[in-house]
Write a protein that holds these residues in place. Sequence first.
Motif, mmCIF file in Angstrom:
data_model
loop_
_atom_site.group_PDB
_atom_site.id
_atom_site.type_symbol
_atom_site.label_atom_id
_atom_site.label_comp_id
_atom_site.label_asym_id
_atom_site.label_seq_id
_atom_site.Cartn_x
_atom_site.Cartn_y
_atom_site.Cartn_z
ATOM 1 N N PRO A 1 0.843 -1.297 -0.087
ATOM 2 C CA PRO A 1 0.113 -0.098 0.233
ATOM 3 C C PRO A 1 0.884 1.232 -0.104
ATOM 4 C CG PRO A 1 -0.786 -1.676 1.625
ATOM 5 C CD PRO A 1 0.532 -2.128 0.844
ATOM 6 N N VAL A 2 2.049 1.300 0.813
ATOM 7 C CA VAL A 2 2.960 2.344 0.867
ATOM 8 C C VAL A 2 3.506 2.808 -0.566
ATOM 9 C CG1 VAL A 2 4.790 3.421 1.830
ATOM 10 C CG2 VAL A 2 3.351 2.240 3.320
ATOM 11 N N THR A 3 3.974 1.589 -1.028
ATOM 12 C CA THR A 3 4.843 1.616 -2.497
ATOM 13 C C THR A 3 3.672 2.302 -3.426
ATOM 14 O OG1 THR A 3 5.917 -0.076 -1.833
ATOM 15 C CG2 THR A 3 5.738 0.386 -4.498
ATOM 16 N N HIS A 4 2.234 1.846 -3.670
ATOM 17 C CA HIS A 4 1.226 2.155 -4.494
ATOM 18 C C HIS A 4 1.055 3.745 -4.293
ATOM 19 C CE1 HIS A 4 0.609 -1.508 -6.274
ATOM 20 N NE2 HIS A 4 0.114 -2.192 -5.148
ATOM 21 N N MET A 5 0.744 3.934 -3.044
ATOM 22 C CA MET A 5 0.689 5.517 -2.656
ATOM 23 C C MET A 5 1.842 6.216 -3.319
ATOM 24 S SD MET A 5 0.317 7.428 0.839
ATOM 25 C CE MET A 5 1.640 7.168 1.357
ATOM 26 N N MET A 6 3.052 5.945 -3.005
ATOM 27 C CA MET A 6 4.282 6.647 -3.295
ATOM 28 C C MET A 6 4.545 6.662 -4.883
ATOM 29 S SD MET A 6 5.595 8.003 -0.713
ATOM 30 C CE MET A 6 7.048 8.415 -1.894
ATOM 31 N N ARG A 7 4.188 5.502 -5.572
ATOM 32 C CA ARG A 7 4.219 5.632 -6.966
ATOM 33 C C ARG A 7 3.231 6.789 -7.514
ATOM 34 N NH1 ARG A 7 3.506 0.415 -8.216
ATOM 35 N NH2 ARG A 7 5.714 -0.154 -8.374
ATOM 36 N N ALA A 8 2.154 6.833 -6.880
ATOM 37 C CA ALA A 8 1.028 8.003 -7.374
ATOM 38 C C ALA A 8 1.805 9.223 -7.118
ATOM 39 C CB ALA A 8 -0.186 7.792 -6.764
ATOM 40 N N VAL A 9 2.377 9.410 -5.868
ATOM 41 C CA VAL A 9 3.133 10.783 -5.675
ATOM 42 C C VAL A 9 3.989 10.964 -6.798
ATOM 43 C CG1 VAL A 9 4.477 12.112 -4.086
ATOM 44 C CG2 VAL A 9 2.391 10.557 -3.404
ATOM 45 N N GLU A 10 4.864 9.853 -6.927
ATOM 46 C CA GLU A 10 6.094 10.315 -7.845
ATOM 47 C C GLU A 10 5.806 10.332 -9.327
ATOM 48 O OE1 GLU A 10 10.384 8.126 -8.608
ATOM 49 O OE2 GLU A 10 8.930 6.897 -7.799
ATOM 50 N N GLY A 11 4.639 9.680 -9.681
ATOM 51 C CA GLY A 11 3.990 9.887 -10.949
ATOM 52 C C GLY A 11 3.337 11.227 -11.265
ATOM 53 N N THR A 12 2.680 11.625 -10.321
ATOM 54 C CA THR A 12 2.100 12.997 -10.253
ATOM 55 C C THR A 12 3.276 14.109 -10.425
ATOM 56 O OG1 THR A 12 0.095 12.424 -9.090
ATOM 57 C CG2 THR A 12 0.400 14.650 -9.022
ATOM 58 N N PHE A 13 4.416 14.109 -9.644
ATOM 59 C CA PHE A 13 5.421 15.038 -9.729
ATOM 60 C C PHE A 13 5.993 14.970 -11.113
ATOM 61 C CE2 PHE A 13 10.236 14.875 -9.295
ATOM 62 C CZ PHE A 13 10.363 16.354 -9.294
ATOM 63 N N LEU A 14 6.369 13.913 -11.691
ATOM 64 C CA LEU A 14 7.110 13.680 -12.906
ATOM 65 C C LEU A 14 6.270 14.108 -13.817
ATOM 66 C CD1 LEU A 14 8.725 10.244 -12.419
ATOM 67 C CD2 LEU A 14 9.855 12.511 -12.586
ATOM 68 N N ARG A 15 4.908 13.911 -13.840
ATOM 69 C CA ARG A 15 3.978 14.270 -15.038
ATOM 70 C C ARG A 15 3.778 15.923 -15.009
ATOM 71 N NH1 ARG A 15 1.386 9.944 -13.376
ATOM 72 N NH2 ARG A 15 -0.317 10.863 -12.201
ATOM 73 N N SER A 16 3.990 16.386 -13.711
ATOM 74 C CA SER A 16 3.785 17.845 -13.665
ATOM 75 C C SER A 16 5.020 18.764 -14.058
ATOM 76 C CB SER A 16 3.604 18.296 -12.168
ATOM 77 O OG SER A 16 4.802 18.129 -11.554
ATOM 78 N N CYS A 17 6.243 17.971 -14.154
ATOM 79 C CA CYS A 17 7.471 18.660 -14.670
ATOM 80 C C CYS A 17 7.462 18.954 -16.176
ATOM 81 C CB CYS A 17 8.461 17.859 -14.416
ATOM 82 S SG CYS A 17 8.896 17.837 -12.521
ATOM 83 N N SER A 18 8.054 19.779 -16.509
ATOM 84 C CA SER A 18 8.036 20.186 -18.099
ATOM 85 C C SER A 18 8.849 19.063 -18.818
ATOM 86 C CB SER A 18 8.708 21.640 -18.182
ATOM 87 O OG SER A 18 8.248 22.580 -17.442
ATOM 88 N N GLY A 19 9.655 18.471 -18.060
ATOM 89 C CA GLY A 19 10.441 17.291 -18.981
ATOM 90 C C GLY A 19 11.290 16.327 -17.927
ATOM 91 N N ALA A 20 11.701 15.234 -18.187
ATOM 92 C CA ALA A 20 12.690 14.562 -17.384
ATOM 93 C C ALA A 20 13.702 13.800 -18.335
ATOM 94 C CB ALA A 20 11.522 13.428 -16.895
ATOM 95 N N VAL A 21 14.789 13.911 -17.245
ATOM 96 C CA VAL A 21 15.970 13.489 -18.340
ATOM 97 C C VAL A 21 16.548 12.094 -17.338
ATOM 98 C CG1 VAL A 21 18.565 13.984 -18.145
ATOM 99 C CG2 VAL A 21 17.075 15.654 -18.740
ATOM 100 N N VAL A 22 16.437 11.073 -17.795
ATOM 101 C CA VAL A 22 16.584 9.765 -17.284
ATOM 102 C C VAL A 22 18.147 9.231 -17.622
ATOM 103 C CG1 VAL A 22 14.291 9.175 -17.101
ATOM 104 C CG2 VAL A 22 15.633 8.452 -19.134
#
Length: 420
Positions: A153-174
Motif C-alpha cells: 500500500p505504501v509503495t502504491h501511494m508513493m508511486r502515485a506521488v512520484e508519477g504526479t510529480f514527474l508528469r507535472s514537470c516540463s520534462g524528465a532526463v533519465v
Amino acid sequence: MSPRVLIVGLNYSPEHTGIAPYTAGMAQALRESGWDVEVITGLPHYPQWRIHDGYPRTGDPHEVIDGVPVLRVPHPVPHDAGQLRRLGMEIVFGLRAATAPWGRPDAVVVVTPALFASAIVRVRAALTRTPVIAWVHDIYTAGLSETGAAGGPVTHMMRAVEGTFLRSCSGAVVIHDRFADYLRGHMGVAAERITTVRNWTHISEAPTVDTDALRRRFGWGPEDVVVLHTGNMGAKQDLTNVAAAAQVAERTGAPLRFVLVGGGHQRPQLEQLATTTPRFEVLPSVDNDTYAGLLRAADVLLVNERPGLTEMCVPSKLTSYFTADRPVLAAVEAAGPSAAELAAADAGIRVRPGDPEALVEGAMQLHDEWITTGGATHRGGRRYVREVLSRGAAVRSFVSAVAKLLPVTTEHRAPATVNS
C-alpha cells in the motif's frame, strides 16, 4: 543573453561518489558552455552519512566550485539511511531550498531520487511559472518495492506521488532507456517529455598512482586475486553476500581477496564481519586519484546487488569500472539494467545475485580467462565509454533537453554570483 539555469540537488561536490559527481560535472560543463548556472545543494555527507570535515552547519553558505556559484542550505543528516530519517532530511532540504533566494532562472533542474525535496521545489517554481526538469538517477518507488523498504500500500501511494510529480514537470532526463520505459509505462509520463542522458565516467584512464605500490600499501600479495567493490554500502548492495563469498573462498582454497571501498549505513556491520572473515576487508573512501589507481590495481571489479532488483538504478560505478579496463563481475538479475549495460559493453560476466558460491566461481572464471588470454577478453568497457558514455555526448543531450524549455530569446542579465 545567456540562459539562466538553477540546479537543485541534495548531493554535490566534494562528494565524489553517487550522484554528486554528475551534478557537479554537468553544472561545470554548462557554465563552461556559456550558460548562467547556479546550484542550491545540501551539506556534503554521502556515503558516510555524516557531514564532511570543514562543513559546519552554520557559517557562510556560499561557495564557488569550479566556477559555479553554489549555495548550501543546512539540513539534518541521519546517522543511517532509514526511510523516515531520510524523508525528514529531504523535506527540510526541500523547504530551505524552496525558500532560498533564486533570482529569476529560465529553468530549474531538480535532481532525484530526493523526491520530496524535488516536489517542494517544483511547487516554488510553479508560482513563477518557471519550467522544471526532473533529472532522474534512481526511481524512488521502484527502490522502495525492490528493497522491501515499504509494503504494497505504501509503495502504491508513493508511486502515485512520484508519477504526479514527474508528469507535472516540463520534462524528465533519465540516465538509461530502461528508466524511460518505466516512466512511460508506470508513471504515465509522455514519451516526448523524456530524454535519456547517460552518465559518464569521471575518473582518469591513466591514473598517476603507482598500482603496484597501492597493492603493497594495502597488503595485497602477487598471489592474491583482488575482487574490488566500490561505492555505497547499503541495503540494495547486499554486501553480506560478498562476505559469505569470502568464507567460501577460504573454505575451498580459492586465492580470492574480497575488498570493499567506500561508506554507507551498513559499513559498521560489514567492518564487524571483516574482523572474523579471512579474505574479506573494508577500506575507507579514498581520493579520486587513489580510487582510479585502486580500480587498475584490482584483478576483478564487482557489482553486487540484492536479488530482485530489476528497475531501480544503474550503478554509477559501472562507468568508472569500464574505464579502468579490468574485467567486471556482476552479481545482478539478468533482467536488470546492470546486466544490460555489462552485456552492451562486453566488459565481464553476470552471475546470480545472492549466491556466494556463484560469486566465487565467477571471479575465478574471469581471472582464469584473463590470465589465459593475456587480458584479451572482456575488454570492451573502455570502447563503450568512449562511444556511448562520453561526457561530451551527455552535455549535448542535456543542453538539448533544457533548451527545449527556454523562450526563444532571453532577457540579458548580469552573470550570477554566489550572493545572487
